[in-house]
Design a protein around this motif. Structure first.
Motif, PDB file in Angstrom:
ATOM      1  N   ASN A 201      93.254  84.876   7.418  1.00  0.00           N
ATOM      2  CA  ASN A 201      94.226  83.798   7.152  1.00  0.00           C
ATOM      3  C   ASN A 201      94.881  83.968   5.778  1.00  0.00           C
ATOM      4  O   ASN A 201      96.081  83.722   5.606  1.00  0.00           O
ATOM      5  CB  ASN A 201      93.523  82.444   7.214  1.00  0.00           C
ATOM      6  N   ALA A 202      94.121  84.394   4.792  1.00  0.00           N
ATOM      7  CA  ALA A 202      94.696  84.590   3.454  1.00  0.00           C
ATOM      8  C   ALA A 202      95.708  85.708   3.462  1.00  0.00           C
ATOM      9  O   ALA A 202      96.788  85.608   2.848  1.00  0.00           O
ATOM     10  CB  ALA A 202      93.578  84.880   2.458  1.00  0.00           C
ATOM     11  N   GLN A 203      95.404  86.819   4.155  1.00  0.00           N
ATOM     12  CA  GLN A 203      96.351  87.932   4.221  1.00  0.00           C
ATOM     13  C   GLN A 203      97.609  87.519   4.969  1.00  0.00           C
ATOM     14  O   GLN A 203      98.733  87.915   4.638  1.00  0.00           O
ATOM     15  CB  GLN A 203      95.681  89.132   4.898  1.00  0.00           C
ATOM     16  N   LEU A 204      97.470  86.717   6.007  1.00  0.00           N
ATOM     17  CA  LEU A 204      98.630  86.261   6.782  1.00  0.00           C
ATOM     18  C   LEU A 204      99.524  85.357   5.920  1.00  0.00           C
ATOM     19  O   LEU A 204     100.752  85.452   5.964  1.00  0.00           O
ATOM     20  CB  LEU A 204      98.140  85.528   8.026  1.00  0.00           C
ATOM     21  N   LYS A 205      98.858  84.509   5.135  1.00  0.00           N
ATOM     22  CA  LYS A 205      99.657  83.626   4.270  1.00  0.00           C
ATOM     23  C   LYS A 205     100.432  84.423   3.208  1.00  0.00           C
ATOM     24  O   LYS A 205     101.583  84.133   2.904  1.00  0.00           O
ATOM     25  CB  LYS A 205      98.736  82.627   3.587  1.00  0.00           C
ATOM     26  N   LYS A 206      99.775  85.476   2.649  1.00  0.00           N
ATOM     27  CA  LYS A 206     100.476  86.303   1.661  1.00  0.00           C
ATOM     28  C   LYS A 206     101.652  87.018   2.291  1.00  0.00           C
ATOM     29  O   LYS A 206     102.730  87.135   1.702  1.00  0.00           O
ATOM     30  CB  LYS A 206      99.507  87.304   1.059  1.00  0.00           C
ATOM     31  N   ALA A 207     101.489  87.514   3.518  1.00  0.00           N
ATOM     32  CA  ALA A 207     102.581  88.215   4.194  1.00  0.00           C
ATOM     33  C   ALA A 207     103.724  87.264   4.482  1.00  0.00           C
ATOM     34  O   ALA A 207     104.903  87.602   4.318  1.00  0.00           O
ATOM     35  CB  ALA A 207     102.044  88.855   5.488  1.00  0.00           C
ATOM     36  N   LEU A 208     103.415  86.058   4.945  1.00  0.00           N
ATOM     37  CA  LEU A 208     104.462  85.068   5.218  1.00  0.00           C
ATOM     38  C   LEU A 208     105.196  84.683   3.906  1.00  0.00           C
ATOM     39  O   LEU A 208     106.427  84.514   3.892  1.00  0.00           O
ATOM     40  CB  LEU A 208     103.846  83.823   5.858  1.00  0.00           C
TER      41      LEU A 208
END
Length: 258
Positions: free
Chosen positions: A2-9
């Motif tokens: 979830n943290a990596q997805l938030k950074k990508a978004l």
């Protein structure tokens, strides 16, 4: 995950914002280039159905095309300079004074000249005797001036330059005798003065006064420059004033102009 997805978004959102800002700046530059400096911003040409719209630069050129055929501004080389005042002929009268002003100037100059002449004539009339004594050549002109202004031309008077020398008053068998000399210490001839004789008693009080004119002691009317005139004449005391006159103990002699 979830943290990596938030950074990508978040990265994608920042990238989209940057692209949006870049497109906005590009549209602002495109709109500024299509604006005409004389008539303001031109409306964007609508895209034709047959093909894409023309570039903004081409539209700006087409919009300014009618202005290119205008006549060019005149150059500085074609402008002739105004004529200088010094090169203009005098008959044109560039910035020349008007007739009344010129006449007024001449009248002022004439009035000043007349005033100077009258002042010189007044001085010559007032000092006529001294001028005639110092410059004998001016005597005819001064005599003419006196004829016009009803004055008399006579020898100058300066009693300060007249001195009495060698005076004496003595008693004789039938009266008294007065002897004196008059000297002119000036460098110009002077009018012969009169002489006042005053008899004094023992207390130096005035007993009798008598005025002797040049004709009384046989002198001319003019005493030359540096000259000396000697006179000797007898005096007699007679009349009611001399009957009770005390003894004469002294005298006083004064030269003056009556």
């Amino acid at each position: 995950m979830n943290a990596q997805l938030k950074k990508a978004l978040r990265r994608e959102r920042v990238k989209a914002l940057r692209e949006e800002r870049a497109q906005k700046r590009e549209r602002e530059r495109t709109g500024a280039s299509t604006a005409d400096p004389l008539f303001g911003a031109l409306p964007e040409a609508k895209e034709d159905a047959a093909g894409p719209k023309a570039p903004a630069s081409d539209q700006a050129l087409d919009a300014r095309a009618p202005l290119d055929v205008a006549s060019p501004a005149p150059s500085a080389e074609g402008i002739e300079p105004m004529p200088d005042a010094a090169s203009v002929p005098s008959f044109i009268g560039l910035d020349s004074p008007s007739g009344p002003a010129r006449r007024t100037g001449w009248l002022w100059a004439l009035a000043c000249l007349v005033a100077l002449v009258l002042l010189g004539l007044q001085y010559a009339r007032h000092e006529r005797d001294v001028l005639a004594a110092r410059e004998p050549a001016l005597r005819p002109m001064l005599q003419t001036l006196c004829d016009w202004t009803r004055c008399t031309l006579s020898p100058p008077r300066s009693i300060a330059d007249i001195s009495i020398e060698g005076a004496s008053f003595s008693r004789e068998a039938e009266g008294y005798r007065l002897d004196f000399s008059l000297r002119n210490r000036a460098r110009t001839p002077l009018a012969m003065p009169a002489v006042e004789l005053t008899l004094l008693d023992t207390q130096e009080r005035a007993l009798l006064r008598r005025v002797l004119l040049p004709t009384d002691y046989g002198a001319p009317t003019v005493l030359g420059a540096g000259a000396e005139r000697t006179a000797s004449l007898p005096l007699r005391l007679a009349g009611p004033d001399a009957a009770g006159l005390p003894p004469v103990a002294g005298y006083r002699l004064v030269a003056f102009y009556p």
